[in-house]
Design a protein around this motif. Structure first.
Motif, PDB file in Angstrom:
ATOM      1  N   VAL A  32       3.523 -30.370  86.922  1.00  0.00           N
ATOM      2  CA  VAL A  32       3.331 -31.419  86.150  1.00  0.00           C
ATOM      3  C   VAL A  32       4.230 -31.366  84.823  1.00  0.00           C
ATOM      4  O   VAL A  32       4.787 -30.409  84.380  1.00  0.00           O
ATOM      5  CB  VAL A  32       2.009 -31.554  85.781  1.00  0.00           C
ATOM      6  CG1 VAL A  32       1.057 -31.596  87.032  1.00  0.00           C
ATOM      7  CG2 VAL A  32       1.391 -30.283  84.952  1.00  0.00           C
ATOM      8  N   THR A  52      -9.802 -32.992  85.408  1.00  0.00           N
ATOM      9  CA  THR A  52      -8.805 -33.870  84.968  1.00  0.00           C
ATOM     10  C   THR A  52      -7.356 -33.768  85.290  1.00  0.00           C
ATOM     11  O   THR A  52      -6.702 -34.785  85.621  1.00  0.00           O
ATOM     12  CB  THR A  52      -8.684 -33.780  83.109  1.00  0.00           C
ATOM     13  OG1 THR A  52     -10.240 -33.621  82.854  1.00  0.00           O
ATOM     14  CG2 THR A  52      -8.059 -34.724  82.562  1.00  0.00           C
ATOM     15  N   VAL A  53      -6.990 -32.517  85.487  1.00  0.00           N
ATOM     16  CA  VAL A  53      -5.545 -32.033  85.894  1.00  0.00           C
ATOM     17  C   VAL A  53      -5.398 -32.709  86.977  1.00  0.00           C
ATOM     18  O   VAL A  53      -4.373 -32.993  87.549  1.00  0.00           O
ATOM     19  CB  VAL A  53      -5.031 -30.696  85.740  1.00  0.00           C
ATOM     20  CG1 VAL A  53      -5.676 -29.746  86.846  1.00  0.00           C
ATOM     21  CG2 VAL A  53      -3.548 -30.535  85.568  1.00  0.00           C
ATOM     22  N   HIS A  96      -4.905 -36.219  87.132  1.00  0.00           N
ATOM     23  CA  HIS A  96      -3.402 -36.623  86.743  1.00  0.00           C
ATOM     24  C   HIS A  96      -2.499 -36.236  88.117  1.00  0.00           C
ATOM     25  O   HIS A  96      -1.605 -37.159  88.311  1.00  0.00           O
ATOM     26  CB  HIS A  96      -3.018 -35.606  85.533  1.00  0.00           C
ATOM     27  CG  HIS A  96      -1.925 -35.698  85.138  1.00  0.00           C
ATOM     28  ND1 HIS A  96      -1.497 -36.397  84.206  1.00  0.00           N
ATOM     29  CD2 HIS A  96      -0.458 -35.081  85.510  1.00  0.00           C
ATOM     30  CE1 HIS A  96      -0.242 -36.269  83.809  1.00  0.00           C
ATOM     31  NE2 HIS A  96       0.389 -35.391  84.584  1.00  0.00           N
ATOM     32  N   GLN A 107       3.391 -26.429  84.192  1.00  0.00           N
ATOM     33  CA  GLN A 107       3.577 -27.434  83.384  1.00  0.00           C
ATOM     34  C   GLN A 107       5.048 -27.206  82.813  1.00  0.00           C
ATOM     35  O   GLN A 107       5.138 -26.160  82.242  1.00  0.00           O
ATOM     36  CB  GLN A 107       2.609 -27.511  82.198  1.00  0.00           C
ATOM     37  CG  GLN A 107       2.877 -28.857  81.189  1.00  0.00           C
ATOM     38  CD  GLN A 107       1.593 -28.776  80.458  1.00  0.00           C
ATOM     39  OE1 GLN A 107       1.194 -27.798  80.156  1.00  0.00           O
ATOM     40  NE2 GLN A 107       1.394 -29.997  79.826  1.00  0.00           N
ATOM     41  N   TYR A 141      -9.690 -28.521  85.441  1.00  0.00           N
ATOM     42  CA  TYR A 141      -9.378 -28.660  86.927  1.00  0.00           C
ATOM     43  C   TYR A 141      -9.626 -30.322  87.279  1.00  0.00           C
ATOM     44  O   TYR A 141      -8.908 -30.851  87.824  1.00  0.00           O
ATOM     45  CB  TYR A 141     -10.263 -27.831  87.810  1.00  0.00           C
ATOM     46  CG  TYR A 141      -9.879 -26.368  87.758  1.00  0.00           C
ATOM     47  CD1 TYR A 141      -8.425 -25.926  87.677  1.00  0.00           C
ATOM     48  CD2 TYR A 141     -10.803 -25.322  87.645  1.00  0.00           C
ATOM     49  CE1 TYR A 141      -8.200 -24.686  87.431  1.00  0.00           C
ATOM     50  CE2 TYR A 141     -10.426 -24.100  87.460  1.00  0.00           C
ATOM     51  CZ  TYR A 141      -9.231 -23.737  87.558  1.00  0.00           C
ATOM     52  OH  TYR A 141      -8.710 -22.360  87.400  1.00  0.00           O
ATOM     53  N   ALA A 157       0.838 -33.631  80.730  1.00  0.00           N
ATOM     54  CA  ALA A 157      -0.468 -33.225  81.365  1.00  0.00           C
ATOM     55  C   ALA A 157      -1.559 -32.835  80.799  1.00  0.00           C
ATOM     56  O   ALA A 157      -1.195 -32.087  79.691  1.00  0.00           O
ATOM     57  CB  ALA A 157       0.223 -32.376  82.756  1.00  0.00           C
ATOM     58  N   PRO A 158      -2.701 -32.601  81.146  1.00  0.00           N
ATOM     59  CA  PRO A 158      -3.940 -32.423  80.586  1.00  0.00           C
ATOM     60  C   PRO A 158      -3.808 -30.847  80.929  1.00  0.00           C
ATOM     61  O   PRO A 158      -2.885 -30.199  81.391  1.00  0.00           O
ATOM     62  CB  PRO A 158      -5.078 -32.678  81.242  1.00  0.00           C
ATOM     63  CG  PRO A 158      -4.839 -33.681  82.111  1.00  0.00           C
ATOM     64  CD  PRO A 158      -3.212 -33.519  82.463  1.00  0.00           C
ATOM     65  N   LYS A 159      -4.699 -29.863  79.916  1.00  0.00           N
ATOM     66  CA  LYS A 159      -4.617 -28.342  80.124  1.00  0.00           C
ATOM     67  C   LYS A 159      -4.975 -28.093  81.724  1.00  0.00           C
ATOM     68  O   LYS A 159      -5.628 -28.319  82.360  1.00  0.00           O
ATOM     69  CB  LYS A 159      -5.839 -28.023  79.385  1.00  0.00           C
ATOM     70  CG  LYS A 159      -5.802 -26.351  79.330  1.00  0.00           C
ATOM     71  CD  LYS A 159      -6.959 -26.074  78.070  1.00  0.00           C
ATOM     72  CE  LYS A 159      -6.975 -24.453  78.131  1.00  0.00           C
ATOM     73  NZ  LYS A 159      -5.781 -23.806  77.433  1.00  0.00           N
ATOM     74  N   LEU A 160      -4.062 -27.037  82.128  1.00  0.00           N
ATOM     75  CA  LEU A 160      -4.171 -26.800  83.817  1.00  0.00           C
ATOM     76  C   LEU A 160      -5.339 -26.170  84.019  1.00  0.00           C
ATOM     77  O   LEU A 160      -5.546 -26.232  85.268  1.00  0.00           O
ATOM     78  CB  LEU A 160      -2.811 -25.807  83.894  1.00  0.00           C
ATOM     79  CG  LEU A 160      -1.516 -26.331  83.589  1.00  0.00           C
ATOM     80  CD1 LEU A 160      -0.435 -25.195  83.907  1.00  0.00           C
ATOM     81  CD2 LEU A 160      -1.249 -27.547  84.452  1.00  0.00           C
TER      82      LEU A 160
END
Length: 603
Positions: A394, A406-407, A410, A363, A404, A398-401
């Motif tokens: 990303v 959600t990212v 994304h 990120q 999984y 971006a969502p928290k890496l």
């Protein structure tokens, strides 16, 4: 080691196995199953045996010392992020302006003296028992054979201490060591490793190279051995920083290498640069066997140990395993150092089913066009990051890496073939997918921008898609679409490979209205309903320069390669547990798992 085991037992983190277990497959298989469970524990095998050689060992075997996030945090003494914060604070330390600031700085400066190892004049605990010359016998150690096709038993958690020819640098590495007989070990230090650089110095000078291998002691030693420090920096400096007290070292009995005084077992010896012996195969952390290759040999000159030693080992293979938790510590602690090369980096993560060097998520905060591609080049030029094969970037929104699902959504909404970078660079010596050893394709994916405008023009369901593909090629055995609600659904195709997959890609180019991303895997050895293991397979099996197409849509060939693909190297098999050994362990109540568990992790 004894103190750690007592603490683990007291806090409910240790599982003691009194039943005799064989060093050939049984101990490793039990540990392999245990560490995949969400509540896994450290295992202590009290009665290791070697039924083939008729040996009952006097020392126990400990496995899965890094069995969970919680246990790993206990080994560090605090959360890895707290250690990273301390590193970042030191890196940004400014000169004190006044008397009070100088006073406040003193504790930090005094603490730094603890990073330097302390050299003791007396013998260490690790030298309570000393065996040299004709007394040396590696068969006295419960060295494990992990997988059925392994070339023999291997020391898997040895702290390998080496020094440069001029004596100015010492290194601690974690390399496997194959036992050939009672007095010889194979030294698997790969060409990119510091010990291999030292070896080249001795070879050029025509001198034998001293090596000392320590086993056990403080569990933090072994983590330090795999930490990605720059060349020339002794890894036990990191131990002192994390522990807040210096490593206490004693000199080996038969060479000038210094090792931790509290190690359980020490193996000393020397390597003749002119002698190379075939090493392997070995079921490695990629989940595949590494093939037979010539490596240097260590002639053992001494074995020393504590009076009541514990033999420490690990098992590597398909994820998730102990290296998941060791890698988590490395990932968090080294974030501040990585930011010195990539200052706009916010965070990064190496999923364990990408076996770390095969896949990285990063990120970043972008400031200009091409910024993410600049980062890709920076990553591929930094230390062990240069081994990373696939990097996905990303943006700051971006969502928290580690989230999984959600990212992934994304990322799939931002995949654009125009923002894919395919290049070439060095790859890990364990990589099997590249056309040649040590060099292979790199894939960079820039998903730092806004969502792409268009999705699939004409979506169709799995059943209709399977029917359509089978009309084109009867070798298509199954289809599963992931992320159907995103702009770039992933269509996984199970394929019976009777021809080159690239020919299949040629034939399906006309389906661009229905497809955005297609991934082909072998039908014979993959479950397309299992995304965790699909990521493992794909990250292992593709070379970006050969196996990735970006037009008219994205296509990835993650099949096993052979002569159909013009692949001339030997393609290794992936590791599987021995079914009879698993059954025996289950029948004796040592392990417990069901068929769904075995299928989920490709046991």
């Amino acid at each position: 080691m004894q103190a750690w085991l007592e603490r683990l037992e007291r806090e409910g983190d240790l599982k003691i196995i009194e039943e005799p277990c064989d060093v050939n497959l049984e101990i490793a298989h039990a540990a392999y199953v245990e560490v995949k469970k969400p509540d896994s524990k450290v295992l202590l095998f009290k009665r290791p045996v070697n039924r083939e050689k008729g040996i009952e060992y006097e020392m126990p075997v400990v496995m899965n010392m890094f069995a969970s996030f919680d246990i790993t945090e206990k080994i560090f003494g605090r959360h890895p992020d707290a250690i990273a914060d301390e590193i970042e604070e030191l890196m940004h330390m400014k000169p004190p302006q006044g008397f009070m600031e100088k006073l406040a700085l003193l504790p930090k400066l005094f603490a730094l003296k603890n990073v330097f190892p302390k050299h003791l004049k007396q013998k260490g605990l690790c030298q309570q028992i000393v065996k040299t010359a004709s007394q040396v016998d590696l068969d006295e150690l419960p060295i494990l054979k992990t997988w059925s096709e392994d070339g023999g038993p291997f020391v898997t958690m040895g702290q390998v201490y080496t020094r440069s020819l001029d004596g100015t640098m010492q290194n601690l590495g974690m390399y496997r060591l194959q036992q050939y007989d009672k007095t010889r070990l194979g030294m698997h230090w790969q060409i990119h490793k510091d010990a291999s650089h030292f070896f080249d110095q001795y070879k050029e000078a025509g001198k034998k190279m001293p090596v000392t291998v320590a086993i056990g002691g403080d569990p933090l030693y072994i983590w330090c051995g795999q930490a990605p420090l720059p060349y020339g920096i002794f890894e036990l400096l990191l131990y002192g920083f994390v522990r807040g007290e210096p490593a206490r070292l004693v000199k080996s009995v038969t060479n000038d290498i210094w090792i931790p005084e509290d190690a359980d077992i020490v193996i000393e010896g020397e390597v003749d640069p002119n002698e190379m012996v075939i090493e392997g195969p070995f079921g490695d952390h990629t989940g595949y066997y590494t093939l037979k290759e010539p490596y240097p040999v260590m002639d053992v000159t001494a074995i020393t140990m504590k009076e009541n030693p514990v033999y420490q080992a690990t098992v590597v293979g398909k994820p998730p395993l102990e290296d998941k938790f060791m890698g988590w510590g490395t990932e968090r602690i080294f974030l501040p150092l990585l930011k010195t090369t990539a200052p706009d980096l916010i965070d990064y993560h190496m999923p364990e089913n990408g076996v770390f060097h095969n896949l990285i998520l990063a990120q970043m905060e972008t400031h200009y066009k091409g910024h993410a591609k600049q980062f890709m080049h920076a990553f591929w030029g930094v230390g062990q990051m240069s081994f990373v094969k696939h990097a996905i970037f990303v943006g700051k929104d971006a969502p928290k890496l580690t989230d999984y699902e959600t990212v992934t959504e994304h990322i799939l909404n931002r995949v654009d073939p125009k923002n894919i970078l395919i290049t070439e660079g060095i790859v890990d010596a364990l990589d099997h997918s590249s056309p040649e050893t040590l060099v292979g394709g790199k894939l960079g994916l820039d998903c730092t921008g806004e969502e792409v405008e268009h999705g699939v023009a004409e979506p169709i369901d799995d059943a209709k898609l399977l029917e359509t593909l089978r009309v084109i090629d009867g070798n298509v055995a199954g289809v599963k679409q992931y992320g159907a609600h995103t702009k770039n659904p992933v269509c996984v195709v199970a394929y019976r490979k009777e021809r080159c997959v690239q020919s299949f890609f040629d034939d399906i180019e006309g389906l661009e209205r229905h497809l955005k991303i297609v991934v082909v895997v072998d039908a014979s050895c993959n479950d397309i309903e299992n995304p965790y293991m699909l990521v493992w397979r794909v990250a292992n099996n593709i070379d970006a320069q050969r196996d990735v197409r970006t037009a008219p849509f994205i296509m990835l060939d993650a099949s096993d390669k052979n002569e159909l693909d013009g692949y001339t190297r030997e393609w290794p098999g992936d590791v599987f547990c021995d079914e009879e050994v698993l059954k025996s362990l289950k029948d004796r109540g040592i392990i417990d798992f069901d068929e769904a568990f075995a299928k989920r992790f490709y046991l």
